[in-house]
Motif scaffolding. Structure first.
Motif, PDB file in Angstrom:
ATOM      1  N   GLU A   1       0.812  -1.217   0.000  1.00  0.00           N
ATOM      2  CA  GLU A   1       0.000   0.000   0.000  1.00  0.00           C
ATOM      3  C   GLU A   1       0.848   1.270   0.000  1.00  0.00           C
ATOM      4  O   GLU A   1       0.424   2.302  -0.502  1.00  0.00           O
ATOM      5  N   ASN A   2       2.061   1.216   0.532  1.00  0.00           N
ATOM      6  CA  ASN A   2       2.917   2.403   0.535  1.00  0.00           C
ATOM      7  C   ASN A   2       3.317   2.826  -0.870  1.00  0.00           C
ATOM      8  O   ASN A   2       3.679   3.980  -1.078  1.00  0.00           O
ATOM      9  N   ASP A   3       3.276   1.927  -1.824  1.00  0.00           N
ATOM     10  CA  ASP A   3       3.682   2.298  -3.171  1.00  0.00           C
ATOM     11  C   ASP A   3       2.665   3.200  -3.853  1.00  0.00           C
ATOM     12  O   ASP A   3       3.028   3.963  -4.741  1.00  0.00           O
ATOM     13  N   MET A   4       1.431   3.158  -3.434  1.00  0.00           N
ATOM     14  CA  MET A   4       0.462   4.123  -3.958  1.00  0.00           C
ATOM     15  C   MET A   4       0.857   5.525  -3.490  1.00  0.00           C
ATOM     16  O   MET A   4       0.800   6.483  -4.268  1.00  0.00           O
ATOM     17  N   LEU A   5       1.314   5.631  -2.255  1.00  0.00           N
ATOM     18  CA  LEU A   5       1.812   6.918  -1.759  1.00  0.00           C
ATOM     19  C   LEU A   5       3.066   7.342  -2.518  1.00  0.00           C
ATOM     20  O   LEU A   5       3.249   8.526  -2.803  1.00  0.00           O
ATOM     21  N   ASN A   6       3.921   6.375  -2.849  1.00  0.00           N
ATOM     22  CA  ASN A   6       5.136   6.688  -3.617  1.00  0.00           C
ATOM     23  C   ASN A   6       4.789   7.220  -5.004  1.00  0.00           C
ATOM     24  O   ASN A   6       5.486   8.092  -5.522  1.00  0.00           O
ATOM     25  N   ILE A   7       3.726   6.704  -5.591  1.00  0.00           N
ATOM     26  CA  ILE A   7       3.303   7.209  -6.903  1.00  0.00           C
ATOM     27  C   ILE A   7       2.917   8.677  -6.796  1.00  0.00           C
ATOM     28  O   ILE A   7       3.378   9.510  -7.585  1.00  0.00           O
ATOM     29  N   PHE A   8       2.103   9.015  -5.801  1.00  0.00           N
ATOM     30  CA  PHE A   8       1.685  10.407  -5.633  1.00  0.00           C
ATOM     31  C   PHE A   8       2.875  11.302  -5.288  1.00  0.00           C
ATOM     32  O   PHE A   8       2.999  12.412  -5.801  1.00  0.00           O
ATOM     33  N   ARG A   9       3.756  10.818  -4.413  1.00  0.00           N
ATOM     34  CA  ARG A   9       4.936  11.602  -4.046  1.00  0.00           C
ATOM     35  C   ARG A   9       5.813  11.834  -5.270  1.00  0.00           C
ATOM     36  O   ARG A   9       6.285  12.943  -5.519  1.00  0.00           O
ATOM     37  N   ASN A  10       6.013  10.801  -6.086  1.00  0.00           N
ATOM     38  CA  ASN A  10       6.844  10.952  -7.279  1.00  0.00           C
ATOM     39  C   ASN A  10       6.222  11.914  -8.288  1.00  0.00           C
ATOM     40  O   ASN A  10       6.943  12.655  -8.959  1.00  0.00           O
ATOM     41  N   LEU A  11       4.896  11.914  -8.399  1.00  0.00           N
ATOM     42  CA  LEU A  11       4.238  12.881  -9.285  1.00  0.00           C
ATOM     43  C   LEU A  11       4.485  14.309  -8.804  1.00  0.00           C
ATOM     44  O   LEU A  11       4.721  15.216  -9.612  1.00  0.00           O
ATOM     45  N   MET A  12       4.470  14.516  -7.490  1.00  0.00           N
ATOM     46  CA  MET A  12       4.768  15.851  -6.953  1.00  0.00           C
ATOM     47  C   MET A  12       6.220  16.229  -7.217  1.00  0.00           C
ATOM     48  O   MET A  12       6.519  17.380  -7.570  1.00  0.00           O
ATOM     49  N   VAL A  13       7.116  15.264  -7.096  1.00  0.00           N
ATOM     50  CA  VAL A  13       8.537  15.531  -7.351  1.00  0.00           C
ATOM     51  C   VAL A  13       8.741  15.883  -8.821  1.00  0.00           C
ATOM     52  O   VAL A  13       9.497  16.801  -9.149  1.00  0.00           O
ATOM     53  N   ILE A  14       8.064  15.182  -9.713  1.00  0.00           N
ATOM     54  CA  ILE A  14       8.165  15.496 -11.147  1.00  0.00           C
ATOM     55  C   ILE A  14       7.700  16.930 -11.402  1.00  0.00           C
ATOM     56  O   ILE A  14       8.356  17.691 -12.119  1.00  0.00           O
ATOM     57  N   GLY A  15       6.578  17.302 -10.808  1.00  0.00           N
ATOM     58  CA  GLY A  15       6.095  18.673 -10.966  1.00  0.00           C
ATOM     59  C   GLY A  15       7.103  19.687 -10.462  1.00  0.00           C
ATOM     60  O   GLY A  15       7.381  20.694 -11.126  1.00  0.00           O
ATOM     61  N   ALA A  16       7.691  19.428  -9.303  1.00  0.00           N
ATOM     62  CA  ALA A  16       8.695  20.339  -8.749  1.00  0.00           C
ATOM     63  C   ALA A  16       9.931  20.397  -9.635  1.00  0.00           C
ATOM     64  O   ALA A  16      10.507  21.473  -9.844  1.00  0.00           O
ATOM     65  N   LEU A  17      10.347  19.261 -10.182  1.00  0.00           N
ATOM     66  CA  LEU A  17      11.503  19.233 -11.074  1.00  0.00           C
ATOM     67  C   LEU A  17      11.243  20.050 -12.337  1.00  0.00           C
ATOM     68  O   LEU A  17      12.121  20.779 -12.801  1.00  0.00           O
ATOM     69  N   LEU A  18      10.045  19.940 -12.880  1.00  0.00           N
ATOM     70  CA  LEU A  18       9.722  20.696 -14.096  1.00  0.00           C
ATOM     71  C   LEU A  18       9.667  22.199 -13.820  1.00  0.00           C
ATOM     72  O   LEU A  18      10.139  23.001 -14.638  1.00  0.00           O
ATOM     73  N   VAL A  19       9.128  22.587 -12.677  1.00  0.00           N
ATOM     74  CA  VAL A  19       9.124  24.000 -12.304  1.00  0.00           C
ATOM     75  C   VAL A  19      10.558  24.481 -12.091  1.00  0.00           C
ATOM     76  O   VAL A  19      10.942  25.567 -12.539  1.00  0.00           O
ATOM     77  N   TYR A  20      11.365  23.657 -11.421  1.00  0.00           N
ATOM     78  CA  TYR A  20      12.772  23.998 -11.202  1.00  0.00           C
ATOM     79  C   TYR A  20      13.488  24.181 -12.539  1.00  0.00           C
ATOM     80  O   TYR A  20      14.235  25.140 -12.728  1.00  0.00           O
ATOM     81  N   ALA A  21      13.240  23.258 -13.479  1.00  0.00           N
ATOM     82  CA  ALA A  21      13.882  23.350 -14.797  1.00  0.00           C
ATOM     83  C   ALA A  21      13.489  24.640 -15.516  1.00  0.00           C
ATOM     84  O   ALA A  21      14.310  25.274 -16.175  1.00  0.00           O
ATOM     85  N   GLN A  22      12.241  25.050 -15.360  1.00  0.00           N
ATOM     86  CA  GLN A  22      11.754  26.245 -16.052  1.00  0.00           C
ATOM     87  C   GLN A  22      12.266  27.538 -15.429  1.00  0.00           C
ATOM     88  O   GLN A  22      12.643  28.465 -16.140  1.00  0.00           O
ATOM     89  N   TYR A  23      12.305  27.592 -14.099  1.00  0.00           N
ATOM     90  CA  TYR A  23      12.532  28.884 -13.447  1.00  0.00           C
ATOM     91  C   TYR A  23      13.825  29.012 -12.651  1.00  0.00           C
ATOM     92  O   TYR A  23      14.220  30.131 -12.329  1.00  0.00           O
ATOM     93  N   ALA A  24      14.481  27.913 -12.313  1.00  0.00           N
ATOM     94  CA  ALA A  24      15.638  28.020 -11.414  1.00  0.00           C
ATOM     95  C   ALA A  24      16.969  27.645 -12.054  1.00  0.00           C
ATOM     96  O   ALA A  24      18.004  27.958 -11.506  1.00  0.00           O
ATOM     97  N   THR A  25      16.934  26.980 -13.181  1.00  0.00           N
ATOM     98  CA  THR A  25      18.196  26.538 -13.774  1.00  0.00           C
ATOM     99  C   THR A  25      18.937  27.705 -14.393  1.00  0.00           C
ATOM    100  O   THR A  25      18.354  28.676 -14.870  1.00  0.00           O
ATOM    101  N   LYS A  26      20.260  27.592 -14.387  1.00  0.00           N
ATOM    102  CA  LYS A  26      21.120  28.647 -14.935  1.00  0.00           C
ATOM    103  C   LYS A  26      21.457  28.419 -16.400  1.00  0.00           C
ATOM    104  O   LYS A  26      21.591  29.344 -17.174  1.00  0.00           O
ATOM    105  N   ASP A  27      21.642  27.170 -16.780  1.00  0.00           N
ATOM    106  CA  ASP A  27      22.076  26.838 -18.130  1.00  0.00           C
ATOM    107  C   ASP A  27      20.942  27.103 -19.111  1.00  0.00           C
ATOM    108  O   ASP A  27      19.893  26.497 -19.033  1.00  0.00           O
ATOM    109  N   LYS A  28      21.152  28.003 -20.021  1.00  0.00           N
ATOM    110  CA  LYS A  28      20.111  28.397 -20.978  1.00  0.00           C
ATOM    111  C   LYS A  28      20.326  27.785 -22.371  1.00  0.00           C
ATOM    112  O   LYS A  28      19.732  28.233 -23.337  1.00  0.00           O
ATOM    113  N   ARG A  29      21.172  26.763 -22.458  1.00  0.00           N
ATOM    114  CA  ARG A  29      21.411  26.136 -23.769  1.00  0.00           C
ATOM    115  C   ARG A  29      20.195  25.394 -24.269  1.00  0.00           C
ATOM    116  O   ARG A  29      20.004  25.234 -25.464  1.00  0.00           O
ATOM    117  N   ILE A  30      19.396  24.887 -23.334  1.00  0.00           N
ATOM    118  CA  ILE A  30      18.165  24.211 -23.723  1.00  0.00           C
ATOM    119  C   ILE A  30      17.023  25.202 -23.537  1.00  0.00           C
ATOM    120  O   ILE A  30      16.817  25.713 -22.455  1.00  0.00           O
TER     121      ILE A  30
END
Length: 123
Positions: free
Chosen positions: A92-121
């Motif tokens: 049952e904990n893996d259902m929580l891991n799915i939701f947690r990982n979805l939140m981490v993906i969202g945070a990573l995408l926001v980080y990639a858009q607004y916090a990264t320094k490298d502008k080559r991409i």
């Protein structure tokens, strides 16, 4: 206020050090998440730990940090499909891991858009 917000640029990738510590400090635990159809679970555990560490370093120095963040988001998405969805039926904990990982993906995408320094991409 800007200094506090700038601190988040470093705090977010450093939070992944917990996973590096788990991969190297408790390799049997990390290896237990590797699906049985993949050979050499300890290899994949350590390999993953090295890749997460490379992500952290890339973000801290600001070189290829956008690419590293997008690849980290892809890695977390793969973990949902390869590890957590198959395990969710029995742990049952893996259902929580799915939701947690979805939140981490969202945070990573926001980080990639607004916090990264490298502008080559660019989007």
């Amino acid at each position: 206020m800007d200094k506090i917000l700038t601190f988040g640029r470093y705090l977010f990738p450093l939070s992944f050090l917990l996973y590096v510590g788990l991969h190297f400090g408790m390799p049997e635990v990390g290896a237990s998440f590797i699906p049985t159809w993949l050979p050499a679970p300890l290899f994949w555990n350590y390999f993953t730990g090295v890749l997460i560490l490379a992500y952290i370093i890339s973000c801290l120095i600001g070189k290829y940090d956008k690419l590293a963040t997008l690849l980290m988001a892809l890695y977390v998405l793969l973990m949902i499909f390869i590890v957590h969805i198959p395990r969710a039926a029995t742990y049952e904990n893996d259902m929580l891991n799915i939701f947690r990982n979805l939140m981490v993906i969202g945070a990573l995408l926001v980080y990639a858009q607004y916090a990264t320094k490298d502008k080559r991409i660019t989007g």
